[in-house]
Design a protein around this motif. Structure first.
Motif, PDB file in Angstrom:
ATOM      1  N   VAL A   1       0.815  -1.208   0.000  1.00 26.28           N
ATOM      2  CA  VAL A   1       0.000   0.000   0.000  1.00 26.28           C
ATOM      3  C   VAL A   1       0.850   1.260   0.000  1.00 26.28           C
ATOM      4  O   VAL A   1       0.506   2.252  -0.621  1.00 26.28           O
ATOM      5  CB  VAL A   1      -0.963  -0.007   1.214  1.00 26.28           C
ATOM      6  N   ASP A   2       1.998   1.242   0.662  1.00 28.04           N
ATOM      7  CA  ASP A   2       2.807   2.445   0.783  1.00 28.04           C
ATOM      8  C   ASP A   2       3.799   2.619  -0.375  1.00 28.04           C
ATOM      9  O   ASP A   2       4.630   3.516  -0.354  1.00 28.04           O
ATOM     10  CB  ASP A   2       3.541   2.467   2.112  1.00 28.04           C
TER      11      ASP A   2
ATOM     12  N   THR B   1      -6.148   0.434 -10.188  1.00 32.96           N
ATOM     13  CA  THR B   1      -5.305   0.874  -9.079  1.00 32.96           C
ATOM     14  C   THR B   1      -5.926   0.530  -7.735  1.00 32.96           C
ATOM     15  O   THR B   1      -7.139   0.303  -7.638  1.00 32.96           O
ATOM     16  CB  THR B   1      -5.041   2.400  -9.166  1.00 32.96           C
ATOM     17  N   ASP B   2      -5.089   0.512  -6.729  1.00 33.42           N
ATOM     18  CA  ASP B   2      -5.566   0.357  -5.366  1.00 33.42           C
ATOM     19  C   ASP B   2      -5.093   1.527  -4.502  1.00 33.42           C
ATOM     20  O   ASP B   2      -5.102   1.461  -3.282  1.00 33.42           O
ATOM     21  CB  ASP B   2      -5.131  -0.976  -4.767  1.00 33.42           C
ATOM     22  N   SER B   3      -4.680   2.618  -5.164  1.00 31.84           N
ATOM     23  CA  SER B   3      -4.206   3.786  -4.430  1.00 31.84           C
ATOM     24  C   SER B   3      -4.289   5.020  -5.325  1.00 31.84           C
ATOM     25  O   SER B   3      -4.537   4.917  -6.519  1.00 31.84           O
ATOM     26  CB  SER B   3      -2.765   3.563  -3.972  1.00 31.84           C
ATOM     27  N   ASN B   4      -4.032   6.160  -4.742  1.00 34.01           N
ATOM     28  CA  ASN B   4      -3.974   7.397  -5.513  1.00 34.01           C
ATOM     29  C   ASN B   4      -2.611   7.490  -6.206  1.00 34.01           C
ATOM     30  O   ASN B   4      -1.619   6.987  -5.690  1.00 34.01           O
ATOM     31  CB  ASN B   4      -4.169   8.598  -4.592  1.00 34.01           C
TER      32      ASN B   4
ATOM     33  N   SER C   1       1.010   8.689  -7.294  1.00 38.77           N
ATOM     34  CA  SER C   1       2.087   9.386  -6.597  1.00 38.77           C
ATOM     35  C   SER C   1       2.704  10.471  -7.471  1.00 38.77           C
ATOM     36  O   SER C   1       3.421  11.334  -6.969  1.00 38.77           O
ATOM     37  CB  SER C   1       3.189   8.397  -6.204  1.00 38.77           C
TER      38      SER C   1
ATOM     39  N   GLU D   1     -10.630  -0.486  -3.383  1.00 39.46           N
ATOM     40  CA  GLU D   1     -10.355  -0.046  -2.017  1.00 39.46           C
ATOM     41  C   GLU D   1      -9.678  -1.162  -1.244  1.00 39.46           C
ATOM     42  O   GLU D   1     -10.038  -2.327  -1.382  1.00 39.46           O
ATOM     43  CB  GLU D   1     -11.665   0.311  -1.318  1.00 39.46           C
TER      44      GLU D   1
ATOM     45  N   VAL E   1      -7.378   2.968   2.318  1.00 40.53           N
ATOM     46  CA  VAL E   1      -7.000   4.036   1.383  1.00 40.53           C
ATOM     47  C   VAL E   1      -8.243   4.860   1.037  1.00 40.53           C
ATOM     48  O   VAL E   1      -9.294   4.320   0.729  1.00 40.53           O
ATOM     49  CB  VAL E   1      -6.377   3.453   0.095  1.00 40.53           C
TER      50      VAL E   1
ATOM     51  N   PHE F   1      -9.662   7.347  -1.599  1.00 40.23           N
ATOM     52  CA  PHE F   1      -9.377   7.804  -2.956  1.00 40.23           C
ATOM     53  C   PHE F   1      -9.660   9.291  -3.114  1.00 40.23           C
ATOM     54  O   PHE F   1     -10.590   9.825  -2.522  1.00 40.23           O
ATOM     55  CB  PHE F   1     -10.207   7.026  -3.974  1.00 40.23           C
TER      56      PHE F   1
ATOM     57  N   GLU G   1     -12.940  -3.628  -0.945  1.00 50.68           N
ATOM     58  CA  GLU G   1     -11.760  -4.484  -0.805  1.00 50.68           C
ATOM     59  C   GLU G   1     -12.100  -5.964  -0.761  1.00 50.68           C
ATOM     60  O   GLU G   1     -11.234  -6.811  -0.939  1.00 50.68           O
ATOM     61  CB  GLU G   1     -10.925  -4.077   0.397  1.00 50.68           C
TER      62      GLU G   1
END
Length: 135
Positions: free
Chosen positions: A14-15, A51-54, A56, A79, A83, A85, A105
């Motif tokens: 996730v990060d 995607t599973d995130s915004n 970068s 999701e 996170v 969105f 999720e």
């Protein structure tokens, strides 16, 4: 396909950085041409962002370039791990709220029907490609 996607989602972090803008630009520069199977102007040009995130990076700038080239962009956001969105960012990328799809999720809102929904957005009969304008 669903099992492969779920496996990838479980192994991604996730990060980690999500370089959506770079991915769009890479697709435009390296993948989307006639030599690599791109269809002629009668077939809608689509870029799916899963995607599973915004993002970068600056995905909006790359998305605008793609749109000027005639591409329709879609975001499929899954999701997970709390996170949140950035809905405005996804709207800036797609330029159309009907091109943003979010799934929980547990994949409860995800099924094979999303392929049909995408295809039907372009053509009443997705098996028949005719000249038409989507804007």
């Amino acid at each position: 396909m669903m099992s492969i996607f779920q496996e990838r989602m479980q192994t991604s972090k996730v990060d980690s950085l999500i370089n959506t803008g770079a991915a769009i630009q890479y697709a435009l520069d390296n993948l989307l041409d006639m030599e690599k199977g791109m269809r002629d102007e009668r077939v809608p040009k689509v870029i799916l962002i899963v995607t599973d995130s915004n993002p970068s990076d600056d995905a909006t700038a790359a998305a605008k370039v793609a749109q000027k080239m005639g591409y329709h962009l879609y975001v499929y956001a899954f999701e997970r791990d709390g996170v949140v969105f950035d809905d405005q960012l996804f709207l800036d990328i797609t330029d159309d709220p009907n091109h943003i799809f979010k799934f929980d999720e547990n994949f409860q809102t995800f099924s094979d029907a999303w392929w049909s929904e995408l295809a039907l957005h372009f053509c009443k009969d997705p098996c028949v490609h005719v000249l038409h304008n989507h804007r």
